[in-house]
Design a protein around this motif. Sequence first.
Motif, PDB file in Angstrom:
ATOM      1  N   TYR A  80      -9.705  -8.744 -22.969  1.00 51.51           N
ATOM      2  CA  TYR A  80      -9.180  -7.860 -21.932  1.00 51.51           C
ATOM      3  C   TYR A  80      -9.597  -8.336 -20.561  1.00 51.51           C
ATOM      4  O   TYR A  80     -10.773  -8.594 -20.321  1.00 51.51           O
ATOM      5  CB  TYR A  80      -9.683  -6.424 -22.162  1.00 51.51           C
ATOM      6  CG  TYR A  80      -9.403  -5.516 -21.003  1.00 51.51           C
ATOM      7  CD1 TYR A  80      -8.088  -5.215 -20.647  1.00 51.51           C
ATOM      8  CD2 TYR A  80     -10.435  -4.998 -20.248  1.00 51.51           C
ATOM      9  CE1 TYR A  80      -7.826  -4.393 -19.579  1.00 51.51           C
ATOM     10  CE2 TYR A  80     -10.179  -4.173 -19.174  1.00 51.51           C
ATOM     11  CZ  TYR A  80      -8.871  -3.877 -18.850  1.00 51.51           C
ATOM     12  OH  TYR A  80      -8.622  -3.066 -17.783  1.00 51.51           O
ATOM     13  N   ARG A  96      -5.804  -7.892 -29.041  1.00 55.61           N
ATOM     14  CA  ARG A  96      -6.863  -8.459 -28.197  1.00 55.61           C
ATOM     15  C   ARG A  96      -7.004  -9.953 -28.431  1.00 55.61           C
ATOM     16  O   ARG A  96      -7.237 -10.727 -27.501  1.00 55.61           O
ATOM     17  CB  ARG A  96      -8.190  -7.755 -28.484  1.00 55.61           C
ATOM     18  CG  ARG A  96      -8.282  -6.350 -27.903  1.00 55.61           C
ATOM     19  CD  ARG A  96      -9.722  -5.896 -27.819  1.00 55.61           C
ATOM     20  NE  ARG A  96     -10.368  -5.886 -29.114  1.00 55.61           N
ATOM     21  CZ  ARG A  96     -10.360  -4.840 -29.939  1.00 55.61           C
ATOM     22  NH1 ARG A  96      -9.742  -3.722 -29.592  1.00 55.61           N
ATOM     23  NH2 ARG A  96     -10.965  -4.916 -31.104  1.00 55.61           N
ATOM     24  N   GLY A 144      -9.674   1.027 -23.332  1.00 57.23           N
ATOM     25  CA  GLY A 144      -9.230  -0.364 -23.393  1.00 57.23           C
ATOM     26  C   GLY A 144      -8.495  -0.820 -22.161  1.00 57.23           C
ATOM     27  O   GLY A 144      -8.132  -1.987 -22.049  1.00 57.23           O
ATOM     28  N   GLU A 183      -4.788  -3.216 -32.932  1.00 56.18           N
ATOM     29  CA  GLU A 183      -5.411  -3.359 -31.624  1.00 56.18           C
ATOM     30  C   GLU A 183      -6.270  -4.631 -31.565  1.00 56.18           C
ATOM     31  O   GLU A 183      -6.267  -5.353 -30.565  1.00 56.18           O
ATOM     32  CB  GLU A 183      -6.270  -2.129 -31.323  1.00 56.18           C
ATOM     33  CG  GLU A 183      -7.049  -2.202 -30.021  1.00 56.18           C
ATOM     34  CD  GLU A 183      -6.153  -2.294 -28.803  1.00 56.18           C
ATOM     35  OE1 GLU A 183      -6.640  -2.738 -27.746  1.00 56.18           O
ATOM     36  OE2 GLU A 183      -4.968  -1.935 -28.909  1.00 56.18           O
ATOM     37  N   TYR A 215      -2.814   2.101 -25.985  1.00 57.96           N
ATOM     38  CA  TYR A 215      -3.959   2.296 -26.881  1.00 57.96           C
ATOM     39  C   TYR A 215      -3.570   3.238 -28.027  1.00 57.96           C
ATOM     40  O   TYR A 215      -2.719   4.116 -27.860  1.00 57.96           O
ATOM     41  CB  TYR A 215      -5.154   2.860 -26.104  1.00 57.96           C
ATOM     42  CG  TYR A 215      -4.948   4.238 -25.544  1.00 57.96           C
ATOM     43  CD1 TYR A 215      -5.259   5.373 -26.299  1.00 57.96           C
ATOM     44  CD2 TYR A 215      -4.454   4.437 -24.256  1.00 57.96           C
ATOM     45  CE1 TYR A 215      -5.068   6.646 -25.790  1.00 57.96           C
ATOM     46  CE2 TYR A 215      -4.259   5.710 -23.745  1.00 57.96           C
ATOM     47  CZ  TYR A 215      -4.574   6.806 -24.513  1.00 57.96           C
ATOM     48  OH  TYR A 215      -4.392   8.069 -24.007  1.00 57.96           O
TER      49      TYR A 215
END
Length: 243
Positions: free
Chosen positions: A231, A225, A181, A221, A186
């Motif tokens: 990202y 995002r 990522g 996660e 992470y």
Amino acid sequence: MENMNSGQFKQAMHSINYGHVMQAAAEDYAREMKMSEREAKARAKAAGVVDARELCEDPDLEEIHRERVQAMKEAQERRMKMEREGHGTLSEVEEKEFLPEVTTTQLVVAHFYHQEFERCRIMDKHLSALSKKYFDTKFIKISAPDAPFFVTKLQVKVLPCLIFFKNGVAFDRLVGFEDLGGKDDYPTAKLERILLDAGAVVPVERNDSDSEDEAEEIRREAMNRMIRGGYHRNDDDEDSDFE
């Protein structure tokens, strides 16, 4: 001894006969109960009902139990031997120890690291956690600056670098954080999934709490995002070149 009169004699005979009748009745009742019990067992067997008390005396069950106990004993002895060999933890090895480590163990995850790189320390944290869960795989770390021969032979150019070995053969690797990522925060589950997909670790039985923890990490996660709007790699996200 006084002589019995006729009435007393009849009463005595009647008592004796009554006793014989009761004894015979009791014997008949016992036979009927035994037959009823056999019939009940036969009906239960036909219906698939098993009396657990009978199983306690089953020789097949005793053999299964002995085999199970022996298998558990052997598994425990194997685990203790593997613990002595470094399984269940992230062990640091020197260059002279590296080759024996990767050639004498079926599965090895080797982390080439630099002690001054923050991402190498982050990787160590996740590997330490996974080493306890995936006991069959040996997790080791080796200082890249102190292992120039293997750095050259294995073409290690970016750190952190994980190289996966199976029976002494390097079959895959994970370089940097890009596949994780690109960020330092992470979840361990993401690295775990990469190791599983690569075959670097053997799947283990999981309980409900493990599944819930992983699902929560994945949800967290995904939310991060969404907040970040996706990202975007920038100069600060570059992994550390090792030349």
